[in-house]
Write an enzyme that holds these catalytic residues in place. Structure first.
Site, PDB file in Angstrom:
ATOM      1  N   HIS A 131      54.195   7.812  -6.922  1.00 38.11           N
ATOM      2  CA  HIS A 131      54.591   6.442  -6.186  1.00 38.11           C
ATOM      3  C   HIS A 131      53.804   5.231  -6.770  1.00 38.11           C
ATOM      4  O   HIS A 131      53.800   4.563  -5.820  1.00 38.11           O
ATOM      5  CB  HIS A 131      54.511   6.813  -4.698  1.00 38.11           C
ATOM      6  N   HIS A 149      49.750   5.368  -0.124  1.00 42.41           N
ATOM      7  CA  HIS A 149      50.567   4.547  -1.155  1.00 42.41           C
ATOM      8  C   HIS A 149      49.546   4.323  -2.474  1.00 42.41           C
ATOM      9  O   HIS A 149      48.462   3.740  -2.240  1.00 42.41           O
ATOM     10  CB  HIS A 149      50.904   3.337  -0.598  1.00 42.41           C
ATOM     11  N   SER A 187      48.714   3.068   3.859  1.00 42.36           N
ATOM     12  CA  SER A 187      48.141   2.063   2.925  1.00 42.36           C
ATOM     13  C   SER A 187      46.645   2.437   2.469  1.00 42.36           C
ATOM     14  O   SER A 187      46.086   2.982   3.043  1.00 42.36           O
ATOM     15  CB  SER A 187      48.144   0.436   3.554  1.00 42.36           C
ATOM     16  N   GLU A 213      60.066   9.264   1.263  1.00 38.95           N
ATOM     17  CA  GLU A 213      58.837   9.114   1.940  1.00 38.95           C
ATOM     18  C   GLU A 213      58.415   9.159   3.454  1.00 38.95           C
ATOM     19  O   GLU A 213      58.956   8.244   4.102  1.00 38.95           O
ATOM     20  CB  GLU A 213      58.367   7.548   1.411  1.00 38.95           C
ATOM     21  N   ASP A 215      43.693   2.579 -25.419  1.00 42.27           N
ATOM     22  CA  ASP A 215      44.324   1.953 -24.563  1.00 42.27           C
ATOM     23  C   ASP A 215      44.501   2.474 -23.182  1.00 42.27           C
ATOM     24  O   ASP A 215      44.758   2.056 -21.827  1.00 42.27           O
ATOM     25  CB  ASP A 215      45.458   1.165 -24.738  1.00 42.27           C
ATOM     26  N   THR A 231      39.029  -0.055 -20.864  1.00 39.24           N
ATOM     27  CA  THR A 231      39.719  -1.197 -21.606  1.00 39.24           C
ATOM     28  C   THR A 231      41.084  -1.616 -21.000  1.00 39.24           C
ATOM     29  O   THR A 231      41.279  -0.762 -20.328  1.00 39.24           O
ATOM     30  CB  THR A 231      40.193  -0.478 -23.121  1.00 39.24           C
TER      31      THR A 231
END
Ligand SMILES: *[C@@H]1O[C@H](CO)[C@@H](O)[C@H](O)[C@H]1NC(C)=O
Ligand SMILES: *[C@@H]1O[C@H](CO)[C@@H](O)[C@H](O)[C@H]1NC(C)=O
Ligand SMILES: *[C@@H]1O[C@H](CO)[C@@H](O)[C@H](O)[C@H]1NC(C)=O
Ligand SMILES: *[C@@H]1O[C@H](CO)[C@@H](O)[C@H](O)[C@H]1NC(C)=O
Length: 707
Positions: free
Chosen positions: A117, A226, A277, A450, A624, A629
């Site tokens: 998610h 989340h 959250s 969810e 990457d 970075t």
């Protein structure tokens, strides 16, 4: 960082007396980083939030577990750094697995695919029209990369199969998550709330896997939060807090390996995170810093000026798992069940003798308000319990909800009658699926959506009770794997709550009895599993691949560059010297990263290379995919004449304090596509390298005399 290392060391040291292997285990990890430029991100549904660079690469992490006494009896769990699983992705994964391994090895019955998610990955891979609004349709390259990556992770795990053991553990992680709709949570019955210390789940559930020599090979953890530590202004692809936790754990366990290239695989999977959250300071008003209105999440009645305090690092510290030494042993037995359910039409008993039904899908008003982790774009607030004339007149003009749907969905005011719109194809699914995997006394429910905190607790408890009542061991552990199955969409539940109508309720698409319907079917499934019986397969979902509208085509524009420059030219170079702890920034003339997104799977757009003092050839030390970075990419100019776009790619290396002193350089690898005069397409692979710079130690070297 320190806490993590200590926990980990304690953990590895804590591995005591070896048991005989009780399973065959294989792990596999593969890159699913979609196009790093120009693709709408999946999660916040914020127009204009397009990918523009990479912070962390995204991965599919697969675990194949087979019985010792019957290696063909196996189950697979795949956790993917993506917004959510997708029905269409899953269908294509199974058809490829069938080609690779035959019809019976890996099927919808024994494989669970779960999305972490993250809200910071490219979208465009879901088959229902509603999810194509924010992504401007279907995105073929985004979709293909995910399908191929998941298949490859399972293929790697398949070929990795060897004897091993699985251990279970759990523990509480405090200070790492909060309820973002606490006013909804408190509407749950007081007696039910009284049984819990918190309004979110703080438990992390862990499966630890070791090989026959007791060497660690992987973990899967489930934790309800989340991955929205990165907010909706972010453009860099990232696995967010869960991807970062995986990255850290894997880097520690695979010393000297580039991210995603090591053997040890650590999945941080999603669970009942619907109302949870990571922004632990709570939603606050920009001007005053005060907490905003609890019910509507507004400040002085105004919707937008809200920020959630981001605690990426502390959240991740909290997510770093304990790998403790008092694991319990799970006996060897594997089982699985899978069922498609028509969620538009499930009959449930709401009270003794009183029956009710679920509804065709619809979204409520508060859905459009978004959440405190990422407010919506329009003038909606959470807690909307009544229709708004302005919006309903617009929506009515397009697709008026039927009276029957409105009545069924009440008390949720219907904004979008998604179950009643079929133009250009279905907007939201009716057919969803539920799954259960058993490994010993550990049972994972693959939940389509969810689940919120309390609805997840109810489901886990009733499934565990059903299993135990039917002969499963007393200490049976049930976890909820979120956004999984072939989950087409996020769906959230507010438990029994009808009144608050915040985002979670508005997104409970099958109406007020959605949770009861899921519970009913999961309980039937648990009964079947404990009695060794099969479950009804249910109706197949549609395959809408042929119907998909693809609007964001890359070949509508081409790359361009200023005259007298080349792709890969350094536009802003490094300085000569940096102290470890400082940041190097280098800018390149670039092409569009979407040009070669598929070729760059498992590769990198940038490297940091160390130049050995003895003059040997440079050694790549960062890609990457490293945390320290980032590269960001943006269009800087549209050429009216060639209709091409000029773009720039900016590499930042935040040099870690412990970087060995020495000479380094930064290189960017890319591809540019231009149209030639005769109309054909010309593809140019290019690279550019910064000047070589020195990194010196932040600490004064021990031998430096004090003058
Ligand atoms: C989003 O995150 C960025 C980077 O951390 C920060 O600068 C910005 O203020 C945040 N925006 C909001 C609305 O919280
Ligand atoms: C699902 O149920 C709805 C409502 O009864 C029905 O209209 C629809 O045809 C069903 N879909 C399938 C594929 O069975
Ligand atoms: C938001 O909607 C209300 C009606 O509910 C309207 O009065 C107000 O002007 C709107 N605000 C904006 C900024 O559109
Ligand atoms: C653009 O790409 C799509 C799919 O990749 C292809 O079907 C289409 O023919 C291309 N259009 C042009 C003008 O090259």
């Amino acid at each position: 960082m320190v806490a993590f290392v200590l926990l980990l060391l304690a953990a590895v040291a804590g591995l005591s007396a070896a048991e005989d292997p009780n399973y065959y285990i294989g792990t596999g990890i593969y890159d699913i980083t979609g196009p790093a430029g120009g693709i709408p991100m999946m999660g916040y549904a914020k127009p204009g939030q397009l990918t523009g660079g990479i912070h962390l690469r995204l991965f599919a992490r697969a675990y194949v577990v087979a019985e010792m006494r019957n290696i063909n009896r196996r189950t697979v769990f795949v956790s993917c750094d993506m917004g959510m699983a997708s029905q269409l992705v899953t269908m294509k994964v199974f058809s490829k697995l069938k080609t690779l391994f035959g019809a019976d090895m890996y099927t919808k019955d024994n494989v669970v695919i779960s999305g972490t998610h993250t809200h910071s990955g490219p979208g465009g891979y879901l088959q229902y029209a509603m999810y194509g609004i924010s992504t401007i349709g279907f995105i073929r390259d985004s979709f293909d990369i995910i399908v191929d990556g998941i298949v490859e992770s399972i293929r790697l795990a398949h070929h990795d199969l060897r004897p091993g053991s699985i251990y279970y553990n759990e523990g509480e992680l405090l200070l790492s998550n909060i309820n973002r709709s606490p006013t909804s949570y408190v509407l749950n019955p007081k007696s039910e709330r009284a049984r819990y210390n918190y309004d979110v789940d703080k438990t992390m559930w862990i499966l630890k896997m070791v090989d026959g020599a007791d060497d660690p090979i992987g973990i899967i953890t489930w934790f309800a939060v989340h991955p929205t530590s990165m907010n909706n202004s972010n453009h860099l692809i990232s696995g967010d807090n869960k991807g970062y936790a995986s990255y850290l754990f894997e880097q520690k366990m695979n010393p000297g390996k580039m991210p995603g290239k090591g053997k040890f695989t650590a999945a941080f999977a999603s669970s009942n995170l619907g109302d949870v959250s990571p922004n632990t300071a709570g939603p606050r008003c920009l001007d005053t810093g005060e907490l905003c209105d609890l019910l509507t999440s507004t400040c002085n009645g105004k919707h937008n000026p809200i920020f959630s305090v981001h605690r990426m690092d502390s959240n991740c510290v909290a997510l770093w798992t304990r790998w403790a030494d008092d694991d319990s042993w799970t006996p060897a037995s594997i089982d699985f069940r899978h069922q498609f359910v028509n969620m538009s039409n499930v009959e449930v008993e709401v009270s003794p003798g009183e029956m009710a039904r679920t509804c065709a899908p619809a979204m409520g008003y508060s859905f459009a308000a978004g959440t405190t982790d990422g407010p919506g774009s329009f003038n909606f607030t959470q807690g909307t319990t009544e229709e708004n004339e302005f919006w309903s007149s617009i929506v009515d003009a397009i697709a008026p909800p039927s009276e029957q749907l409105k009545a069924c969905q009440a008390p949720k005011p219907v904004l979008l009658a998604t179950g009643e719109i079929s133009f250009p194809y279905a907007w939201q699914p009716s057919i969803v699926e539920i799954q259960m995997l058993r490994i010993g006394q550990f049972v994972s429910d693959g939940s389509p959506g969810e689940f919120t905190t309390m609805s997840g607790r109810r489901l886990r408890e009733s499934v565990a009770k059903t299993l135990v009542n039917n002969g499963f061991p007393e200490d049976t552990k049930v976890v909820l794997a979120g956004l999984s199955g072939t989950t087409p969409v996020p769906r959230r539940f507010e438990g029994s709550i009808r009144g608050a109508q915040r985002y979670e309720a508005a997104s409970t698409i099958f109406g007020p009895h959605t949770l009861s319907a899921y519970m009913k079917n999961f309980i039937l499934m648990a009964e079947a599993m404990s009695k060794g019986e099969a479950v009804d397969q249910g109706p197949n979902p549609p395959d809408l691949e042929e119907n998909q509208l693809e609007l964001l085509l890359l070949n509508r524009t081409h790359d361009s560059k200023p005259v007298n420059t080349n792709y890969g030219d350094v536009l802003e170079d490094a300085s000569d010297t940096y102290i470890a702890g400082e940041s190097v920034v280098v800018k390149f003339q670039s092409g569009h990263p979407r040009n070669n997104a598929k070729d760059m799977i498992g590769g990198t757009y940038i490297t940091v290379d160390n130049h050995p003092a003895n003059g040997g050839s440079p050694v790549t030390v960062k890609t990457d995919a490293h945390w320290d970075t980032t590269f960001s990419w943006k269009v800087t100019k549209r050429d009216i004449l060639t209709r091409g776009k000029q773009s720039e790619l900016t590499v930042t290396w935040n040099i870690p304090i412990d970087t060995p002193p020495g000479a380094y350089s930064i290189t960017h690898y890319g591809q540019a596509r231009t149209s030639s005069i005769i109309g054909g397409e010309v593809t140019i692979d290019y690279q550019g390298t910064s000047k070589t710079f020195q990194v010196v130690s932040a600490r004064r070297p021990a031998h430096t005399s004090n003058l």
